[in-house]
Structures are given as structure tokens and as C-alpha cells.
Design a protein around this motif. Structure first.
Motif, short mmCIF file in Angstrom:
data_model
loop_
_atom_site.label_atom_id
_atom_site.label_comp_id
_atom_site.label_asym_id
_atom_site.label_seq_id
_atom_site.Cartn_x
_atom_site.Cartn_y
_atom_site.Cartn_z
N PRO A 29 0.83 -1.21 0.00
CA PRO A 29 0.00 0.00 0.00
C PRO A 29 0.86 1.25 0.00
CG PRO A 29 0.04 -0.99 2.17
CD PRO A 29 0.77 -1.93 1.24
N ILE A 30 0.46 2.22 -0.79
CA ILE A 30 1.15 3.49 -0.82
C ILE A 30 0.43 4.40 0.15
CG2 ILE A 30 1.72 5.49 -2.24
CD1 ILE A 30 1.99 3.63 -4.58
N THR A 31 1.18 5.01 1.04
CA THR A 31 0.57 5.81 2.08
C THR A 31 0.90 7.28 1.90
OG1 THR A 31 2.47 5.35 3.46
CG2 THR A 31 0.56 3.94 3.75
N ALA A 32 0.17 8.11 2.61
CA ALA A 32 0.33 9.55 2.50
C ALA A 32 1.62 10.00 3.15
CB ALA A 32 -0.85 10.25 3.18
N VAL A 33 2.13 11.12 2.66
CA VAL A 33 3.32 11.72 3.24
C VAL A 33 2.91 13.07 3.81
CG1 VAL A 33 5.66 12.52 2.83
CG2 VAL A 33 4.75 10.60 1.54
N PRO A 34 2.64 13.15 5.11
CA PRO A 34 2.29 14.44 5.68
C PRO A 34 3.47 15.40 5.58
CG PRO A 34 1.89 12.67 7.25
CD PRO A 34 2.61 12.09 6.08
N ARG A 35 3.19 16.67 5.49
CA ARG A 35 4.23 17.67 5.32
C ARG A 35 5.25 17.60 6.45
NH1 ARG A 35 2.26 23.64 4.33
NH2 ARG A 35 1.48 23.18 6.37
N LYS A 36 4.79 17.36 7.67
CA LYS A 36 5.73 17.34 8.80
C LYS A 36 6.66 16.14 8.75
CE LYS A 36 2.86 14.82 12.02
NZ LYS A 36 2.27 14.77 13.33
N SER A 37 6.28 15.06 8.08
CA SER A 37 7.14 13.88 8.07
C SER A 37 8.08 13.84 6.86
CB SER A 37 6.30 12.60 8.10
OG SER A 37 5.62 12.43 6.89
N PHE A 38 7.96 14.79 5.94
CA PHE A 38 8.85 14.78 4.80
C PHE A 38 10.30 14.92 5.25
CE2 PHE A 38 11.19 16.80 1.31
CZ PHE A 38 10.96 15.86 0.31
N SER A 39 10.54 15.79 6.21
CA SER A 39 11.92 15.96 6.71
C SER A 39 12.41 14.68 7.36
CB SER A 39 12.00 17.13 7.67
OG SER A 39 11.19 16.90 8.80
N GLU A 40 11.53 13.95 8.00
CA GLU A 40 11.92 12.66 8.59
C GLU A 40 12.30 11.67 7.50
OE1 GLU A 40 8.75 11.29 11.09
OE2 GLU A 40 8.60 13.21 12.11
N LEU A 41 11.60 11.69 6.39
CA LEU A 41 11.88 10.76 5.29
C LEU A 41 13.22 11.03 4.63
CD1 LEU A 41 8.41 10.61 3.56
CD2 LEU A 41 9.53 8.79 4.82
N ILE A 42 13.57 12.28 4.48
CA ILE A 42 14.82 12.59 3.79
C ILE A 42 16.03 12.54 4.71
CG2 ILE A 42 13.71 13.93 1.97
CD1 ILE A 42 14.66 16.47 3.43
N ASN A 43 15.80 12.35 6.00
CA ASN A 43 16.90 12.27 6.97
C ASN A 43 17.26 10.83 7.30
OD1 ASN A 43 17.73 14.95 7.61
ND2 ASN A 43 15.73 15.26 8.54
N SER A 44 17.16 9.94 6.34
CA SER A 44 17.54 8.55 6.57
C SER A 44 19.03 8.46 6.85
CB SER A 44 17.20 7.68 5.35
OG SER A 44 15.82 7.63 5.17
N PRO A 45 19.42 7.97 8.02
CA PRO A 45 20.85 7.89 8.32
C PRO A 45 21.54 6.84 7.46
CG PRO A 45 19.57 6.86 10.06
CD PRO A 45 18.60 7.47 9.10
N GLY A 46 22.58 7.27 6.75
CA GLY A 46 23.37 6.34 5.95
C GLY A 46 22.73 5.88 4.66
N MET A 47 21.50 6.32 4.38
CA MET A 47 20.82 5.88 3.15
C MET A 47 20.39 7.11 2.35
SD MET A 47 17.32 3.66 2.61
CE MET A 47 17.95 2.20 3.37
#
Length: 134
Positions: A29-47
């Protein structure tokens, strides 16, 4: 199973206006990306995180789907690829000054390190990823 488009764990999105071939191609399933979590998504450590800014009505954006699948297959679990619909996430697109689509932005440790607008060949994306994927 290989997941090409990774999103944060949020409420599932109904397929209003989304490209149906994505739904058929990927069983996860493809889920929503809330605006507040976008920064969390791009801050993947080492990836590194490759973000594809697209629109459902954009022909060249649809051309990028198999290219991104190829890139994901080449790099296995060492890369996260996220698709952001600019019509639904205008604030994120404006924040990163996306003026044409498709636009690819590569993030490493939360910082943009590479950016390209238009259809990009898998080899060119691979070259940009080389320093960040071990």
C-alpha cells in the motif's frame, strides 16, 4: 519483494487521481506523506533518498516510473525512492523550488546533493548515486 516507492507509515491514501499503473505494479500500500514527516523521510541515516516530484497528468513523469524501478533494482536496499505529487504537496514542492516536472532531488543526511529536472536516464542517476551508495 522490492519496494520502489517508500513512504512513512501513515493512513492509506485512496486512489483519487493517482496513476493507476502504480497501484497495479506495486502490491504494497502506498501511504500519505504528511508535510511534517517529509523531513523525517529525507533524513535517513546512511541511506540516500531520491525524491521524484511528479504530477499524475504529466507524460514525462510517467516515463520516469520504469527508470526509477531500474535504479531501485540496481541499488537494492541501499536507496529509498519517494514520489511526491506536486499538486497534492505544493508546499513541499515550493520549499525545494520545484518549477518543472519531473524533478529528481537526491538527499543525503537531509541535505540536497544533486538535482535534475526532466527525464533522466538510469545511468545518469547511477552516477549521481555512486558517492553515496556503498
Amino acid at each position: 519483494m522490492r519496494r520502489v516507492f517508500a513512504f512513512s507509515a501513515c493512513a492509506p491514501v485512496r486512489w483519487r487521481g493517482a496513476v493507476p499503473e502504480y497501484r497495479q505494479r506495486f502490491s504494497s500500500p502506498i501511504t500519505a506523506v504528511p508535510r511534517k514527516s517529509f523531513s523525517e523521510l529525507i533524513n535517513s541515516p546512511g541511506m540516500p533518498v531520491l525524491v521524484d516530484f511528479y504530477a499524475t497528468w504529466c507524460g514525462p513523469c510517467k516515463t520516469m516510473a520504469p527508470i526509477l524501478e531500474q535504479v531501485a533494482a540496481q541499488h537494492g536496499g541501499k536507496l529509498r525512492i519517494i514520489k511526491i505529487d506536486v499538486d497534492r504537496n505544493a508546499a513541499v514542492a515550493q520549499q525545494y523550488r520545484v518549477q518543472s516536472i519531473p524533478t529528481l532531488i537526491l538527499f543525503h543526511r537531509g541535505q540536497p546533493v544533486w538535482r535534475q529536472a526532466g527525464v533522466v536516464a538510469a545511468a545518469q542517476i547511477g552516477e549521481a548515486l555512486r558517492p553515496f551508495v556503498s
